[in-house]
Write a protein that holds these residues in place. Structure first.
Motif, short mmCIF file in Angstrom:
data_model
loop_
_atom_site.label_atom_id
_atom_site.label_comp_id
_atom_site.label_asym_id
_atom_site.label_seq_id
_atom_site.Cartn_x
_atom_site.Cartn_y
_atom_site.Cartn_z
N LYS A 171 0.67 41.54 -16.81
CA LYS A 171 0.48 41.90 -18.22
C LYS A 171 -0.29 43.20 -18.40
CE LYS A 171 2.27 37.94 -19.55
NZ LYS A 171 2.41 37.29 -18.24
N SER A 172 -0.83 43.74 -17.33
CA SER A 172 -1.58 45.00 -17.39
C SER A 172 -1.39 45.73 -16.07
CB SER A 172 -3.07 44.75 -17.65
OG SER A 172 -3.65 44.04 -16.58
N LEU A 173 -1.76 47.00 -16.05
CA LEU A 173 -1.60 47.81 -14.84
C LEU A 173 -2.49 47.32 -13.71
CD1 LEU A 173 -1.40 51.41 -16.37
CD2 LEU A 173 0.47 49.94 -15.64
N LYS A 174 -3.61 46.66 -14.03
CA LYS A 174 -4.50 46.17 -12.99
C LYS A 174 -3.87 45.06 -12.16
CE LYS A 174 -8.89 47.34 -15.24
NZ LYS A 174 -10.17 46.80 -15.74
N GLU A 175 -2.90 44.38 -12.73
CA GLU A 175 -2.29 43.26 -12.03
C GLU A 175 -1.16 43.69 -11.09
OE1 GLU A 175 -1.11 40.21 -14.72
OE2 GLU A 175 -2.96 40.29 -15.87
N LEU A 176 -0.81 44.96 -11.08
CA LEU A 176 0.22 45.45 -10.17
C LEU A 176 -0.34 45.53 -8.75
CD1 LEU A 176 1.74 48.35 -12.32
CD2 LEU A 176 2.77 46.12 -11.86
N CYS A 177 0.47 45.16 -7.79
CA CYS A 177 0.05 45.17 -6.38
C CYS A 177 0.37 46.53 -5.76
CB CYS A 177 0.77 44.07 -5.60
SG CYS A 177 0.28 42.41 -6.06
N GLY A 178 -0.66 47.30 -5.45
CA GLY A 178 -0.48 48.57 -4.77
C GLY A 178 0.15 49.65 -5.63
N ASN A 179 0.52 50.77 -4.99
CA ASN A 179 1.19 51.92 -5.63
C ASN A 179 0.39 52.47 -6.82
OD1 ASN A 179 3.85 52.10 -4.15
ND2 ASN A 179 3.97 49.98 -4.88
N LYS A 180 -0.94 52.50 -6.68
CA LYS A 180 -1.77 53.01 -7.78
C LYS A 180 -1.49 54.48 -8.05
CE LYS A 180 -5.65 49.80 -7.57
NZ LYS A 180 -7.13 49.66 -7.47
N SER A 181 -1.32 55.28 -7.00
CA SER A 181 -1.07 56.71 -7.20
C SER A 181 0.28 56.93 -7.87
CB SER A 181 -1.13 57.45 -5.87
OG SER A 181 -0.15 56.94 -4.96
N ALA A 182 1.29 56.15 -7.49
CA ALA A 182 2.61 56.29 -8.11
C ALA A 182 2.56 55.89 -9.58
CB ALA A 182 3.63 55.44 -7.36
N VAL A 183 1.82 54.84 -9.90
CA VAL A 183 1.68 54.41 -11.29
C VAL A 183 0.95 55.48 -12.11
CG1 VAL A 183 0.63 52.70 -12.81
CG2 VAL A 183 1.79 51.97 -10.72
N GLU A 184 -0.08 56.06 -11.52
CA GLU A 184 -0.82 57.12 -12.23
C GLU A 184 0.06 58.35 -12.46
OE1 GLU A 184 -4.19 57.80 -9.80
OE2 GLU A 184 -5.23 55.95 -10.37
N ASN A 185 0.90 58.70 -11.48
CA ASN A 185 1.79 59.85 -11.66
C ASN A 185 2.82 59.59 -12.76
OD1 ASN A 185 0.53 61.24 -9.59
ND2 ASN A 185 1.94 60.50 -8.02
N LEU A 186 3.34 58.38 -12.82
CA LEU A 186 4.30 58.05 -13.88
C LEU A 186 3.64 58.07 -15.25
CD1 LEU A 186 7.19 57.16 -14.55
CD2 LEU A 186 6.47 54.78 -14.20
N GLN A 187 2.42 57.55 -15.32
CA GLN A 187 1.71 57.56 -16.60
C GLN A 187 1.35 58.98 -17.02
OE1 GLN A 187 -1.86 55.21 -16.53
NE2 GLN A 187 -1.96 55.03 -18.77
N LYS A 188 0.96 59.82 -16.07
CA LYS A 188 0.65 61.22 -16.37
C LYS A 188 1.89 61.96 -16.87
CE LYS A 188 -1.18 65.40 -14.18
NZ LYS A 188 -1.69 65.99 -12.91
N TRP A 189 3.04 61.70 -16.25
CA TRP A 189 4.28 62.35 -16.70
C TRP A 189 4.62 61.97 -18.12
CZ3 TRP A 189 8.65 59.48 -18.03
CH2 TRP A 189 9.78 60.23 -18.35
N LEU A 190 4.45 60.67 -18.46
CA LEU A 190 4.79 60.22 -19.81
C LEU A 190 3.81 60.74 -20.85
CD1 LEU A 190 6.83 58.57 -21.35
CD2 LEU A 190 5.44 56.52 -20.95
N LYS A 191 2.53 60.88 -20.47
CA LYS A 191 1.54 61.40 -21.42
C LYS A 191 1.83 62.85 -21.81
CE LYS A 191 -2.55 58.57 -20.48
NZ LYS A 191 -3.94 58.56 -19.96
N THR A 192 2.30 63.63 -20.86
CA THR A 192 2.56 65.05 -21.12
C THR A 192 3.99 65.33 -21.54
OG1 THR A 192 3.07 65.40 -18.76
CG2 THR A 192 0.77 65.71 -19.46
N TRP A 193 4.77 64.28 -21.79
CA TRP A 193 6.19 64.50 -22.08
C TRP A 193 6.39 65.24 -23.40
CZ3 TRP A 193 10.10 63.70 -25.50
CH2 TRP A 193 11.41 63.84 -25.02
#
Length: 732
Positions: A211-233
């Motif tokens: 239900k939140s990003l904290k509950e995802l297993c691993g791939n923190k850097s990939a999740v941060e890159n995807l979120q950064k891309w969407l923020k600057t879209w």
């Protein structure tokens, strides 16, 4: 044929003489081919210089003798140990044990709660040492002063060790990166019986969906890159996408079941976007993709008709499209990928494309997308989440390493792990180690390997140094691509520098370097002889009376035995080559077909067969049809056309003769391009005799079918009437 019995780890595979030489702790009873027991004194084992480079060989004996597999002794009785008697202990295995294989011995340790690692360290409790241990591991044993065990001592330890309680680790103590995965949102609370029934029948993968990003297993850097891309879209949309650092779409790739789609949904929701998801398995064609996107971006609710244009535009700008499983599209889907690329180039909303593997067919899509790669999470990251879920579902594990075994068997596919465990929970409340392995075995996927991956494994050293792999495992690789793999081995085996064991090349009376060269040649010779034996088997399999039962034998001679002799390092450094035999065979068949067509055209003028045409006529025709064009230019065109007409040759036949003749490519370059063009134009504009002509009948088929069919019955009646008339006349 070569004797293949030596490749079997069975009592029949070794001679009786070698079967009696079982390793013992007493140094006086050891044969020359068995190294000194490292458990007694690891310092006495002095690896050779070459053996130090490999972790799987020991000191080479001076006598030249090839390495053999450990002698097969009588099987020993496996003791029944107490529950979790090895819990908290870490084991490392090196060398070949007397009766147990590497896989069986590791499973035995894991079954009783022990942990198995690959390299000795200060945290290692015991090192189980067998025959031919790795010299690097022996150095680690001496460096850290680690206790060693042989096979008998390992079995005695299991038999006599007391039972222990294996408590599952608590998330409060974890301060590692895996601790975040322990945080799981509570399931939806239930207030009535009907909702409770719905919750119980819900799949675990949906019930415990993050239900939140904290509950995802691993791939923190990939999740941060995807979120950064969407923020600057939106800011990138205003400034313009340059497709170098600013992309209108993102391509998320990674193994299945690790949370790619879930991460995309959570990030989109967190950034305030309205998600429209499409599955590329359904929306595959150009037309379907256009309609789906148009519906997603232009639909308006009833409230939307009462909103201002500014509000509509603002809401339209917060729409996000997720295209899942885009690797399901292909070039044959009527422009699906091409249409998606064009859509991305002119899109006004963010697009997230998700796939498992980014192959060549998605290269055009990757050029217009920001590539974000999700990696398979580590075992400890998935373990904490799985154990928390099973704790809430009252599913107990007899030991912690069962979870690791299930995670490894599912390749860290969290969705698949939860589906397996939820199915098991329907009839059971606990899992032991053997049951965990049975779950993996029942749910394992049959993976079809690529031919390049197969020969990479066979030519590599790991599959031969790994004691867990047996003959059937290596032979199984042959059956993945039984037609291509033997050809690829034959194409590439000379590019491999064989990994010659040190105990086969060291002698006091011969220079080791010179002897190594002869040993490499001997290995290549044995591989070539085995490939020849495989060709004999192949001719029997595909002969006039196919003998398909010989396929395992063919696999042994064409794949397993050659790679056993020449496995090592790729000296070329490039990727293994595809069989040139297939290309040459295709080229030969093409030339045969062309020669047959030329012979058919010329048979009205000559009486020779294909061989005579190839050997006698083509060399003469090659010169007569090319030299006038080179020497006379355009003036030689009529002479060439006249000769072609005499032998009923067409312009395609002229091209075929140039291609079939030696030096044809060079002659074609010597002919001026303008002369070639004039020759083609002149030939096409004039009429020429052809080698056959079907003479039509006097009436066309339509006219013939329209004519009435004679009625033979009427003809018979006329004859009968004539006979009656004659009888009447005679009576008169």
């Amino acid at each position: 044929m070569s004797d293949i019995r030596k490749y079997f780890n069975a009592p029949g595979g070794a001679s009786k003489k070698n079967a009696k030489k079982t390793p013992k702790t007493d140094n006086n009873d050891q044969s020359e081919n068995v190294p000194e027991e490292p458990r007694v004194n690891p310092g006495k084992s002095k690896p050779s210089k070459r053996a130090k480079e490999d972790d799987s060989h020991t000191e080479a004996p001076k006598k030249k003798q090839p390495k053999t597999t450990p002698s097969a002794s009588e099987p020993k009785e496996i003791p029944e140990g107490a529950e979790n008697c090895l819990f908290g202990k870490t084991f490392v295995f090196t060398g070949d044990l007397e009766t147990l294989s590497r896989e069986d011995s590791q499973d035995l340790v894991k079954r009783y709660g022990g942990k198995v690692t690959a390299t000795p360290s200060s945290r290692t409790t015991y090192v189980v040492v067998g025959d031919n241990p790795g010299p690097k591991k022996l150095e680690k044993i001496k460096q850290h002063n680690i206790p060693t065990l042989n096979e008998d001592e390992l079995l005695d330890l299991i038999k006599n060790a007391p039972a222990q309680s294996a408590e599952q680790p608590k998330s409060a103590k974890g301060k590692s990166r895996a601790s975040d995965a322990m945080e799981i949102s509570d399931p939806i609370p239930t207030t009535s019986g009907s909702s409770s029934t719905t919750l119980l029948s819900q799949l675990w993968s949906d019930k415990y969906k993050p239900k939140s990003l904290k509950e995802l297993c691993g791939n923190k850097s990939a999740v941060e890159n995807l979120q950064k891309w969407l923020k600057t879209w939106e800011s990138n949309l205003k400034s313009g996408f340059d497709f170098k650092s600013k992309y209108p779409a993102a391509l998320v790739s990674g193994p299945p079941g690790i949370g790619k789609t879930t991460a995309a949904h959570l990030i989109s929701k967190l950034e305030g976007y309205d998600v429209k998801e499409f599955n590329a398995s359904d929306t595959r064609s150009k037309k379907a993709l256009q309609m789906a996107v148009k519906t997603a971006t232009q639909n308006t609710s009833i409230m939307g008709f009462f909103q201002s244009e500014t509000e509509k535009a603002k809401k339209m700008g917060r729409t996000l499209i997720i295209m899942d499983e885009v690797d399901g599209m292909s070039a044959g889907d009527r422009g699906g990928v091409t249409e998606l690329v064009q859509l991305i180039k002119k899109t006004q909303v963010p697009i997230i494309c998700i796939c498992n593997e980014k192959g060549k067919k998605l290269q055009s899509l990757a050029n217009v997308c920001n590539e974000i790669r999700f990696q398979k999470p580590r075992v400890e990251q998935v373990r904490s989440r799985i154990m928390t879920i099973t704790s809430r579902e009252n599913l107990k594990f007899s030991q912690v390493n069962i979870v690791d075994e299930i995670i490894t068997g599912a390749n860290a596919d969290i969705r698949q792990i939860l589906n397996r465990l939820s199915s098991w929970k329907l009839a059971n409340n606990s899992i032991n180690y053997d049951e965990g392995k049975a779950i993996n075995k029942a749910s394992e996927k049959n993976v079809v390997l690529d031919p390049f991956d197969i020969i990479t494994r066979l030519f590599g050293t790991s599959i031969w140094n790994n004691r867990a792999g047996n003959l059937n495992d290596k032979l199984e690789l042959y059956f993945h691509e039984s037609d291509i793999v033997p050809l690829m081995i034959q194409e590439n085996y000379l590019k491999i520098k064989p990994h010659i064991l040190s105990n086969t090349i060291e002698r006091d009376d011969v220079n080791p370097k010179e002897l190594e060269k002869f040993s490499i040649l001997d290995a290549i010779s044995k591989a070539a002889a085995s490939i020849s034996d495989g060709d004999i088997c192949d001719s029997m399999i595909h002969g006039s009376q196919p003998q398909w039962t010989l396929m395992p034998v063919h696999g042994m001679f064409s794949c397993v035995i050659p790679t056993y002799h020449v496995h090592g390092s790729n000296t070329s450094g490039a990727r293994y080559a595809f069989p040139s035999f297939l290309g040459q065979t295709s080229k030969t068949n093409k030339y045969k077909r062309i020669l047959r067509e030329v012979q058919i055209h010329m048979r009205l003028k000559i009486s020779g067969d294909k061989n005579e045409i190839r050997q006698s006529y083509l060399p003469a025709l090659f010169t007569a049809l090319s030299q006038p064009l080179i020497e006379k230019g355009s003036k030689g065109i009529p002479e060439v056309i006249e000769l072609m007409d005499q032998y009923y040759l067409s312009k395609d036949d002229w091209d075929a003769i140039m291609e079939l003749s030696f030096g044809g490519d060079k002659i074609l370059k010597d002919i001026n391009k303008s002369v070639k063009a004039a020759f083609t134009k002149k030939y096409n504009s004039s009429s020429h005799p052809i080698h056959f002509l079907k003479v039509p009948s006097g009436k066309s088929s339509k006219t013939a079918s329209a004519d009435a069919v004679p009625d033979f019955e009427d003809a018979i009646e006329v004859e009968e009437v004539a006979e009656e008339d004659e009888g009447v006349v005679s009576d008169d």
